[in-house]
Write an enzyme that holds these catalytic residues in place. Structure first.
Site, PDB file in Angstrom:
ATOM      1  N   LYS A 114       0.839  -1.200   0.000  1.00 50.36           N
ATOM      2  CA  LYS A 114       0.000   0.000   0.000  1.00 50.36           C
ATOM      3  C   LYS A 114       0.878   1.255   0.000  1.00 50.36           C
ATOM      4  CE  LYS A 114      -3.112   0.055   3.258  1.00 50.36           C
ATOM      5  NZ  LYS A 114      -3.928   0.296   4.483  1.00 50.36           N
ATOM      6  N   LYS A 126       3.137  -1.965  11.379  1.00 51.84           N
ATOM      7  CA  LYS A 126       1.829  -1.885  12.037  1.00 51.84           C
ATOM      8  C   LYS A 126       2.004  -2.225  13.509  1.00 51.84           C
ATOM      9  CE  LYS A 126      -2.518  -1.140  10.878  1.00 51.84           C
ATOM     10  NZ  LYS A 126      -3.047  -0.368   9.736  1.00 51.84           N
ATOM     11  N   ASP A 166      -5.698   3.561  13.616  1.00 52.70           N
ATOM     12  CA  ASP A 166      -6.366   2.436  12.948  1.00 52.70           C
ATOM     13  C   ASP A 166      -7.592   2.150  13.819  1.00 52.70           C
ATOM     14  OD1 ASP A 166      -5.827   0.334  10.666  1.00 52.70           O
ATOM     15  OD2 ASP A 166      -6.554  -0.851  12.334  1.00 52.70           O
TER      16      ASP A 166
HETATM   17  P1  NDP Z   1     -12.696   2.913  13.680  1.00 53.46           P
HETATM   18  O1  NDP Z   1     -12.288   2.308  14.981  1.00 53.46           O
HETATM   19  O2  NDP Z   1     -12.850   4.361  13.560  1.00 53.46           O
HETATM   20  O3  NDP Z   1     -14.043   2.238  13.168  1.00 53.46           O
HETATM   21  C1  NDP Z   1     -14.151   0.866  12.979  1.00 53.46           C
HETATM   22  C2  NDP Z   1     -15.582   0.526  12.610  1.00 53.46           C
HETATM   23  O4  NDP Z   1     -15.654  -0.847  12.266  1.00 53.46           O
HETATM   24  C3  NDP Z   1     -16.537   0.704  13.782  1.00 53.46           C
HETATM   25  O5  NDP Z   1     -17.799   1.015  13.284  1.00 53.46           O
HETATM   26  C4  NDP Z   1     -16.514  -0.667  14.437  1.00 53.46           C
HETATM   27  O6  NDP Z   1     -17.659  -0.937  15.203  1.00 53.46           O
HETATM   28  C5  NDP Z   1     -16.419  -1.575  13.237  1.00 53.46           C
HETATM   29  N1  NDP Z   1     -15.673  -2.783  13.625  1.00 53.46           N
HETATM   30  C6  NDP Z   1     -14.402  -2.862  14.068  1.00 53.46           C
HETATM   31  N2  NDP Z   1     -14.046  -4.111  14.359  1.00 53.46           N
HETATM   32  C7  NDP Z   1     -15.134  -4.852  14.111  1.00 53.46           C
HETATM   33  C8  NDP Z   1     -15.383  -6.231  14.204  1.00 53.46           C
HETATM   34  N3  NDP Z   1     -14.449  -7.096  14.623  1.00 53.46           N
HETATM   35  N4  NDP Z   1     -16.609  -6.641  13.825  1.00 53.46           N
HETATM   36  C9  NDP Z   1     -17.553  -5.761  13.402  1.00 53.46           C
HETATM   37  N5  NDP Z   1     -17.369  -4.441  13.288  1.00 53.46           N
HETATM   38  C10 NDP Z   1     -16.164  -4.000  13.631  1.00 53.46           C
HETATM   39  O7  NDP Z   1     -11.618   2.373  12.631  1.00 53.46           O
HETATM   40  P2  NDP Z   1     -11.294   2.926  11.170  1.00 53.46           P
HETATM   41  O8  NDP Z   1     -12.506   3.467  10.534  1.00 53.46           O
HETATM   42  O9  NDP Z   1     -10.086   3.754  11.275  1.00 53.46           O
HETATM   43  O10 NDP Z   1     -10.857   1.570  10.440  1.00 53.46           O
HETATM   44  C11 NDP Z   1     -11.772   0.761   9.698  1.00 53.46           C
HETATM   45  C12 NDP Z   1     -10.992  -0.114   8.738  1.00 53.46           C
HETATM   46  O11 NDP Z   1     -10.252   0.711   7.838  1.00 53.46           O
HETATM   47  C13 NDP Z   1      -9.960  -1.054   9.384  1.00 53.46           C
HETATM   48  O12 NDP Z   1      -9.860  -2.219   8.598  1.00 53.46           O
HETATM   49  C14 NDP Z   1      -8.662  -0.264   9.233  1.00 53.46           C
HETATM   50  O13 NDP Z   1      -7.539  -1.099   9.266  1.00 53.46           O
HETATM   51  C15 NDP Z   1      -8.866   0.362   7.874  1.00 53.46           C
HETATM   52  N6  NDP Z   1      -8.080   1.553   7.548  1.00 53.46           N
HETATM   53  C16 NDP Z   1      -8.064   2.639   8.378  1.00 53.46           C
HETATM   54  C17 NDP Z   1      -7.337   3.746   8.019  1.00 53.46           C
HETATM   55  C18 NDP Z   1      -7.337   4.995   8.834  1.00 53.46           C
HETATM   56  O14 NDP Z   1      -6.711   5.961   8.411  1.00 53.46           O
HETATM   57  N7  NDP Z   1      -8.007   5.057   9.956  1.00 53.46           N
HETATM   58  C19 NDP Z   1      -6.526   3.780   6.791  1.00 53.46           C
HETATM   59  C20 NDP Z   1      -6.683   2.621   5.963  1.00 53.46           C
HETATM   60  C21 NDP Z   1      -7.413   1.552   6.357  1.00 53.46           C
HETATM   61  P3  NDP Z   1     -17.563  -0.852  16.794  1.00 53.46           P
HETATM   62  O15 NDP Z   1     -17.322   0.575  17.113  1.00 53.46           O
HETATM   63  O16 NDP Z   1     -18.872  -1.359  17.285  1.00 53.46           O
HETATM   64  O17 NDP Z   1     -16.424  -1.743  17.190  1.00 53.46           O
HETATM   65  O1  2IT Z   2      -4.219   0.885   7.355  1.00 48.68           O
HETATM   66  C1  2IT Z   2      -3.738   2.025   7.220  1.00 48.68           C
HETATM   67  O2  2IT Z   2      -3.221   2.386   6.163  1.00 48.68           O
HETATM   68  C2  2IT Z   2      -3.824   2.938   8.352  1.00 48.68           C
HETATM   69  N1  2IT Z   2      -4.376   2.577   9.381  1.00 48.68           N
HETATM   70  C3  2IT Z   2      -3.206   4.314   8.261  1.00 48.68           C
HETATM   71  C4  2IT Z   2      -1.728   4.234   8.501  1.00 48.68           C
HETATM   72  C5  2IT Z   2      -1.027   5.571   8.595  1.00 48.68           C
HETATM   73  O3  2IT Z   2       0.183   5.521   8.894  1.00 48.68           O
HETATM   74  O4  2IT Z   2      -1.613   6.628   8.367  1.00 48.68           O
END
Ligand code: NDP
Ligand code: 2IT
Length: 448
Positions: A114, A126, A166
């Site tokens: 990525k 990570k 994350d």
């Molecule tokens: P958040 O913690 O902000 O939100 C996660 C969301 O997913 C919540 O609604 C949560 O519900 C739900 N969730 C998490 N774990 C589970 C589970 N085991 N089963 C069901 N629902 C689940 O995280 P992000 O939005 O930052 O991350 C979401 C995804 O995006 C992840 O895969 C992360 O790795 C990926 N990601 C994030 C980035 C970032 O910049 N933040 C960048 C690139 C990818 P609940 O609150 O009820 O747990």
């Molecule tokens: O999965 C991802 O790419 C992230 N959670 C963001 C990582 C970062 O360094 O901004």
């Protein structure tokens, strides 16, 4: 046996208890076959794939902290510094009870490709902990974050390893971790990204992953002659990625009708009200039933009681933005039967391998997470640039750069897929385009 199969067998034997890591490695190595076969002898001699699948360093540590009742709690912390061939390790910190070394390794492995796809100088890493932030007070979160950083600080640095958010780690947690790092090192540096705007954060980093997902999705649709305006979209998740994906999708003229958290999901036939969703999730940190209670057009569905999820709703575009393996083969079949035209992964590896193949076989445009959600880490790298020059760019400047990066990622993976005879297979395209730069750097840097 081909070199790829040989390495796959070794990796499986060595990491048998880490299914998520094996899933990520299998998908990548499988799609690298045409590139590897073109130069198999050299890669094999250099053990390039074995080195790629073995983290440079793994750190596992105790995180003791005191809860509000004065009881000591103990969690396990991790940081996997996977690959630094093209830049300092870069990747988020996940705080979720399901975290163990296999989850952190799969995420770190994905991050290598990525980060390479962004075109910026960042390696793959990570971290995380099995700490569960749900139901914890602010002070408990702070004490956990401080304890986590009290060990992690010796392993990271602005030019060494730069963590970020994350699942379970957002602006609040990054703030507490940054404060503790600064105190321990007596140094104000860009060691974390996703920081608050008052202390070195970048405008648009909060929005970046969700916005970036839509920029890439839009480019993929345009390339295939489809206009996103007027399309119906199903989103899963209700966190950082989901919220800003919904917002950008609406700005582009699409209608988003679902979102979800770990207990339930919302179908809102009028389209999700982002301001209300933000209030519930970012301010009140409440559950999604509060959304339905405040909005007459919305239905709340309990996941466990009904055994249903957002993929049961008919849509043109599906954007899984919650967590790994949340979209399986039965969901894929439902989506295809309902006429879905595109799937783009906001989360990391949300679609199982079987479901991914089913989409591809049925002509659904499929953008893998390592390309589609790269906008978050790309903007993190832009935050690092701003920290290095001790300047801050405007929202528009960062947002424009983000959009250009996402468009370039799509063009590069589209071109890579075509070059190797896999036109339209964006999984193969992303893996190959991400791999090429890392492989070149690893070979040039010698056996390290
Ligand atoms: P958040 O913690 O902000 O939100 C996660 C969301 O997913 C919540 O609604 C949560 O519900 C739900 N969730 C998490 N774990 C589970 C589970 N085991 N089963 C069901 N629902 C689940 O995280 P992000 O939005 O930052 O991350 C979401 C995804 O995006 C992840 O895969 C992360 O790795 C990926 N990601 C994030 C980035 C970032 O910049 N933040 C960048 C690139 C990818 P609940 O609150 O009820 O747990
Ligand atoms: O999965 C991802 O790419 C992230 N959670 C963001 C990582 C970062 O360094 O901004």
């Amino acid at each position: 046996m081909s070199y790829v199969d040989e390495v796959l067998a070794k990796v499986k034997e060595k990491n048998a208890s880490e299914p998520e890591f094996l899933q990520a490695v299998e998908e990548v190595l499988d799609s690298l076959r045409p590139v590897i076969e073109a130069n198999e002898e050299e890669y094999k001699k250099q053990a390039l794939l074995e080195r790629l699948c073995e983290p440079e360093r793994q750190i596992k540590f105790r995180v003791p902290w005191v809860d509000d009742n004065g009881q000591v709690q103990v969690n396990t912390g991790y940081r996997v510094q996977f690959n630094s061939a093209i830049g300092p390790y870069k990747g988020g910190i996940r705080l979720h009870p399901s975290v163990y070394i296999g989850i952190i390794k799969f995420l770190g492995f994905e991050q290598i490709f990525k980060n390479s796809l962004t075109g910026l100088a960042i390696g793959g890493g990570k971290g995380g902990s099995d700490f569960d932030p749900k139901g914890k007070s602010d002070m408990e979160i702070m004490r956990f974050c401080q304890s986590f950083m009290t060990e992690l600080f010796r392993h990271i640095g602005a030019d060494t390893d730069v963590p970020a958010g994350d699942i379970g780690t957002g602006g609040r947690e990054i703030g507490y971790m940054f404060g503790q790092y600064k105190r321990l090192r007596n140094s104000f540096e860009g060691v974390l990204t996703g920081k608050g705007l008052a202390f070195g954060g970048s405008l648009a980093r909060t929005e970046a992953t969700g916005y970036g997902l839509l920029y890439l999705t839009n480019e993929m649709l345009k390339t295939n002659g489809i206009d996103i305006a007027g399309k119906t979209i199903c989103v899963s998740g209700a966190g950082n990625v989901a919220i800003y994906a919904i917002q950008k999708a609406q700005q582009l003229g699409a209608k988003v009708v679902t979102c979800s958290d770990s207990t339930g999901w919302i179908y809102d036939k009028e389209g999700i009200d982002v301001a209300l969703l933000k209030e519930i999730k970012e301010v009140k940190r409440a559950r999604l039933d509060a959304y339905a209670a405040a909005r007459p057009s919305a239905e709340y569905h309990d996941k466990k009681a009904e055994g249903s999820n957002v993929w049961d709703i008919k849509c043109d575009i599906a954007l899984p933005c919650a967590t790994q393996n949340e979209l399986g083969i039965d969901d894929a079949k439902t989506l295809v039967a309902n006429g879905v035209t595109a799937v783009a992964e906001g989360a990391n590896m949300p679609t199982t391998l079987e479901a991914t193949e089913y989409f591809q076989k049925n002509g659904v445009l499929f953008a893998p997470g390592k390309a589609a959600n790269a906008g978050g880490v790309a903007t993190s790298a832009l935050e690092m640039s701003q920290n290095s020059e001790r300047l801050s760019w405007s929202f528009e400047e960062v947002d424009q750069k983000l959009e250009q990066i996402m468009v370039n990622i799509f063009r590069n993976l589209d071109a890579a897929a075509k070059k190797y005879g896999f036109e339209g297979n964006y999984v193969v395209g992303a893996n190959i385009a991400g791999f090429e730069k890392v492989a070149e750097a690893m070979l040039a840097e010698g056996i390290v």
